[in-house]
Motif scaffolding. Structure first.
Motif, PDB file in Angstrom:
ATOM      1  N   CYS A 229      31.913  43.461  35.095  1.00 37.78           N
ATOM      2  CA  CYS A 229      33.081  42.956  34.359  1.00 37.78           C
ATOM      3  C   CYS A 229      34.259  43.921  34.385  1.00 37.78           C
TER       4      CYS A 229
ATOM      5  N   ASN B 101      45.527  45.787  31.034  1.00 39.35           N
ATOM      6  CA  ASN B 101      46.900  45.793  31.553  1.00 39.35           C
ATOM      7  C   ASN B 101      47.870  45.080  30.622  1.00 39.35           C
ATOM      8  N   THR B 102      47.370  44.094  29.892  1.00 38.35           N
ATOM      9  CA  THR B 102      48.255  43.363  28.973  1.00 38.35           C
ATOM     10  C   THR B 102      48.617  44.233  27.767  1.00 38.35           C
TER      11      THR B 102
ATOM     12  N   GLN C 290      37.738  42.390  35.071  1.00 39.94           N
ATOM     13  CA  GLN C 290      38.205  41.582  33.946  1.00 39.94           C
ATOM     14  C   GLN C 290      38.713  42.489  32.823  1.00 39.94           C
ATOM     15  N   ALA C 291      37.969  43.565  32.567  1.00 38.48           N
ATOM     16  CA  ALA C 291      38.375  44.501  31.512  1.00 38.48           C
ATOM     17  C   ALA C 291      39.728  45.128  31.858  1.00 38.48           C
TER      18      ALA C 291
ATOM     19  N   ARG D 288      42.112  43.867  33.733  1.00 37.35           N
ATOM     20  CA  ARG D 288      43.170  42.856  33.581  1.00 37.35           C
ATOM     21  C   ARG D 288      43.585  42.741  32.121  1.00 37.35           C
ATOM     22  N   ILE D 289      42.605  42.733  31.247  1.00 40.90           N
ATOM     23  CA  ILE D 289      42.909  42.619  29.815  1.00 40.90           C
ATOM     24  C   ILE D 289      43.648  43.873  29.342  1.00 40.90           C
TER      25      ILE D 289
END
Ligand code: 5GP
Length: 203
Positions: free
Chosen positions: A190, A199-200, A193-194, A196-197
């Motif tokens: 994951c 980065n927000t 995915q981690a 990407r999150i």
């Protein structure tokens, strides 16, 4: 996210085919890999659904062309997994279940060290022989060979990550489904995915 590779092995008569098809029926993210075999179809088996049935010559040509991810001779017949079918499904994000014998599992594990191995056991020897007798179509000689092989196959169980006992079918299906769900949440799978999150979070 790329799907996981799941290897399911069990002695003949442990009910692995029913289990795997029920797991796939209840989770749309799971696809069973349909193997190629030189074995003739049993009654009720459909080409392209239970297996891709091919001649021994066609199978051997597939080996030569390198189209099989793994293959093995089991009870005098050839069985193998298509490399492209499995790769395509995984790229599409499906978890792919290979229901294969212990020899094929060894090869698949070497190629894909992060594959998840599940070994299925029947609740008892009696339950296993009962299932084989009900299936019947194999003939007495075949039945004896399968029972003899069962012990050798069971001796390989420690090479798998999980053990599921197929006593209560519903419960066994639930346990396999739970394993697949948990494996999708492994931190090692994951990380993207981690990120990407995360980065927000950055302004
Ligand atoms: P059956 O003839 O009862 O359908 O299958 C006999 C054995 O072959 C089972 O142990 C089954 O899991 C295994 N088998 C089925 N497909 C494959 C495959 O693609 N590769 C390997 N190595 N074994 C397979």
């Amino acid at each position: 996210m790329k799907g996981n590779l799941i290897i399911v092995s069990a002695p003949s008569g442990a009910g692995k085919t029913t289990l795997v098809s029920q797991v796939a029926a209840r989770d749309p993210r799971v696809r069973p890999s349909i193997s190629f075999t030189s074995r003739p179809p049993r009654e009720g088996e459909a080409n392209g659904l239970h297996y891709h049935f091919v001649s021994r010559e066609e199978f051997e040509a597939m080996i030569v062309r390198g189209e099989l991810l793994e293959w093995a001779e089991v009870y005098g017949n050839l069985y193998g997994t298509s490399r492209t079918l499995v790769e395509r499904l995984r790229e599409e994000g499906f978890d792919v279940i290979l229901t294969i014998d212990v020899q094929g599992a060894e090869i698949a594990r070497d190629l894909f060290p992060d594959a998840v191995g599940i070994f299925i056991l029947p609740p008892s020897f009696e339950a296993m022989t009962g299932r084989l007798n009900v299936r019947g179509a194999n003939g007495q000689q075949d039945l004896r060979v399968r029972l003899k092989n069962a012990r050798a196959e069971i001796d390989e169980r420690d090479k798998y990550d999980y053990l599921v006992v197929n006593d209560d079918l519903e419960l066994a299906v639930e346990e396999i489904a739970a394993i697949l769900v948990a494996e999708r949440r492994r931190m090692s799978r994951c990380r993207e995915q981690a990120s990407r999150i995360l980065n927000t979070f950055i302004e």
